[in-house]
Motif scaffolding. Structure first.
Motif, PDB file in Angstrom:
ATOM      1  N   SER A 105       0.926  -1.288   0.201  1.00 48.29           N
ATOM      2  CA  SER A 105      -0.056   0.124  -0.123  1.00 48.29           C
ATOM      3  C   SER A 105       1.104   1.052  -0.024  1.00 48.29           C
ATOM      4  O   SER A 105       2.161   1.192   0.470  1.00 48.29           O
ATOM      5  N   ILE A 106       0.256   2.491  -0.429  1.00 48.17           N
ATOM      6  CA  ILE A 106       1.019   3.588  -0.387  1.00 48.17           C
ATOM      7  C   ILE A 106       1.330   3.945   1.179  1.00 48.17           C
ATOM      8  O   ILE A 106       2.306   4.330   1.270  1.00 48.17           O
ATOM      9  N   ALA A 107       0.569   3.635   2.060  1.00 49.11           N
ATOM     10  CA  ALA A 107       1.012   3.883   3.649  1.00 49.11           C
ATOM     11  C   ALA A 107       2.119   3.055   3.834  1.00 49.11           C
ATOM     12  O   ALA A 107       3.258   3.616   4.557  1.00 49.11           O
ATOM     13  N   ASP A 108       2.477   1.820   3.195  1.00 52.54           N
ATOM     14  CA  ASP A 108       3.598   1.046   3.810  1.00 52.54           C
ATOM     15  C   ASP A 108       4.586   1.620   2.611  1.00 52.54           C
ATOM     16  O   ASP A 108       5.896   1.627   3.474  1.00 52.54           O
ATOM     17  N   VAL A 109       4.497   2.399   1.568  1.00 48.85           N
ATOM     18  CA  VAL A 109       5.637   2.916   0.916  1.00 48.85           C
ATOM     19  C   VAL A 109       6.003   4.414   1.731  1.00 48.85           C
ATOM     20  O   VAL A 109       7.215   4.503   2.013  1.00 48.85           O
ATOM     21  N   VAL A 110       5.329   5.222   2.303  1.00 46.11           N
ATOM     22  CA  VAL A 110       5.619   6.011   3.236  1.00 46.11           C
ATOM     23  C   VAL A 110       6.273   5.518   4.432  1.00 46.11           C
ATOM     24  O   VAL A 110       7.265   6.230   4.782  1.00 46.11           O
ATOM     25  N   GLU A 111       5.984   4.377   5.153  1.00 41.95           N
ATOM     26  CA  GLU A 111       6.650   3.961   6.146  1.00 41.95           C
ATOM     27  C   GLU A 111       8.105   3.407   5.785  1.00 41.95           C
ATOM     28  O   GLU A 111       8.957   3.784   6.593  1.00 41.95           O
ATOM     29  N   ASP A 112       8.350   3.037   4.529  1.00 43.73           N
ATOM     30  CA  ASP A 112       9.593   2.448   4.064  1.00 43.73           C
ATOM     31  C   ASP A 112      10.491   3.664   4.009  1.00 43.73           C
ATOM     32  O   ASP A 112      11.451   3.652   4.361  1.00 43.73           O
ATOM     33  N   ILE A 113      10.070   4.854   3.397  1.00 39.45           N
ATOM     34  CA  ILE A 113      10.711   6.160   3.164  1.00 39.45           C
ATOM     35  C   ILE A 113      11.116   6.780   4.390  1.00 39.45           C
ATOM     36  O   ILE A 113      12.293   7.124   4.660  1.00 39.45           O
ATOM     37  N   LYS A 114      10.020   6.602   5.339  1.00 43.18           N
ATOM     38  CA  LYS A 114      10.443   6.994   6.693  1.00 43.18           C
ATOM     39  C   LYS A 114      11.639   6.579   7.477  1.00 43.18           C
ATOM     40  O   LYS A 114      12.255   6.927   8.011  1.00 43.18           O
ATOM     41  N   SER A 115      11.598   5.265   7.114  1.00 40.71           N
ATOM     42  CA  SER A 115      12.840   4.199   7.633  1.00 40.71           C
ATOM     43  C   SER A 115      14.075   4.587   7.084  1.00 40.71           C
ATOM     44  O   SER A 115      15.233   4.550   7.679  1.00 40.71           O
TER      45      SER A 115
END
Lengths: 200, 200
Positions: A105-115
């Motif tokens: 999901s896009i939410a998971d993409v955002v989390e990945d970039i945050k990490s």
């Protein structure tokens, strides 16, 4: 520059590479009738957009689908070119496809970039329609030079769902050519957008 | 403009539409080893490039192959979207694909344009390599405003054969992104080239 070493000390040089991530999403997008659907992964989207992403120095290219069988399909295509016989046959293709991350999901993409960045990215939707808040390419090109990360989201099928678009930080203006016809493929649109934002 | 009618009398307005034709050729192109080959027609090349051509006001998009079975294949794809059920399902796709002409050779493309324009076009090769005589996008953008027709030729596979490139009137510089990687698909390259030459 008088002292060549100084370029390694200049914090600005860290940001000479664009801090841009790109996601191609298969949900939430709309079909011809405007219904929200999950679209199917298209082989050449992965090839063409990863090659454009590599050309323009995009940090990662995310392929987003919640469907497990579609994730497996995407991973199989990528593996052929990164580990399989394709990697030896065409190393340039390998370099492009290995920038792809398949994700739920896009939410998971955002989390990945945050990490990676220690801060979530600003999100940017693309659309073939103009919104009151749409920003121009030149404007976004200069925004990209600021010290933070951005996630450009491309929709498949008939484009990103309105609900998603209403929640992003920026909406990029549509690509207009020299006619009123604006029905580019997402592959072509991705290339033109990256060229306008990051081309030299 | 003080007199709105004058725009219809100003001969310059005739040339506000680009006088550009595009050909995607499957011969003479090279394979990975540099041998001259005839490549196969790719379905999405027809879709993506015709849509970009329509977006940027290209006059015709020629698909060039000397192989009769490949011509039949290309015609079948086009017919599905221009006469078949695809025409009703997706009229925007029809508008794009009906700009395609399938033809035997670049020489025949030149003859076809000559019959339309009463003068042969200046020919322009595209390449991922830079030549001593390569011209820049800005330069060619201004050349396109002159009163005559131009034929931009895109190569499939590993690109146009040297023998062909040596005979054209102009060679367009390669698209460079913000990295040293320049392996765009011909579909993406076509979109970026048209945007750089004809984008508003």
């Amino acid at each position: 520059m008088k002292n060549p070493k100084s370029k390694f000390r200049n914090p600005k040089s860290i940001y000479s590479m664009p801090n841009l991530y790109v996601a191609l999403t298969h949900y939430p997008v709309v079909n011809k009738s405007g219904d929200i659907i999950t679209s199917a992964v298209t082989n050449l989207d992965l090839h063409d957009i990863s090659r454009a992403a590599k050309t323009y120095g995009v940090k990662s290219f995310y392929v987003v689908t919640p469907l497990k069988d579609q994730q497996v399909l995407a991973q199989r295509i990528i593996a052929h070119w990164t580990d399989g016989s394709g990697a030896t046959y065409n190393p340039a293709r390998r370099q492009a496809l290995e920038t792809i991350k398949v994700i739920d999901s896009i939410a998971d993409v955002v989390e990945d970039i945050k990490s990676i960045e220690n801060q979530g990215p600003k999100t940017v939707a693309t659309s073939a329609s103009r919104y009151p808040s749409s920003i121009g390419f030149e404007k976004f090109r200069s925004i990209l030079k600021t010290d933070r990360s951005y996630l450009l989201v491309l929709g498949t099928a008939w484009g990103l769902a309105e609900g998603f678009i209403s929640e992003v930080d920026y909406i990029l203006e549509p690509i207009m050519g020299s006619s009123n016809y604006n029905h580019l493929s997402v592959r072509t649109a991705a290339g033109i957008i990256l060229d306008r934002l990051l081309g030299v």
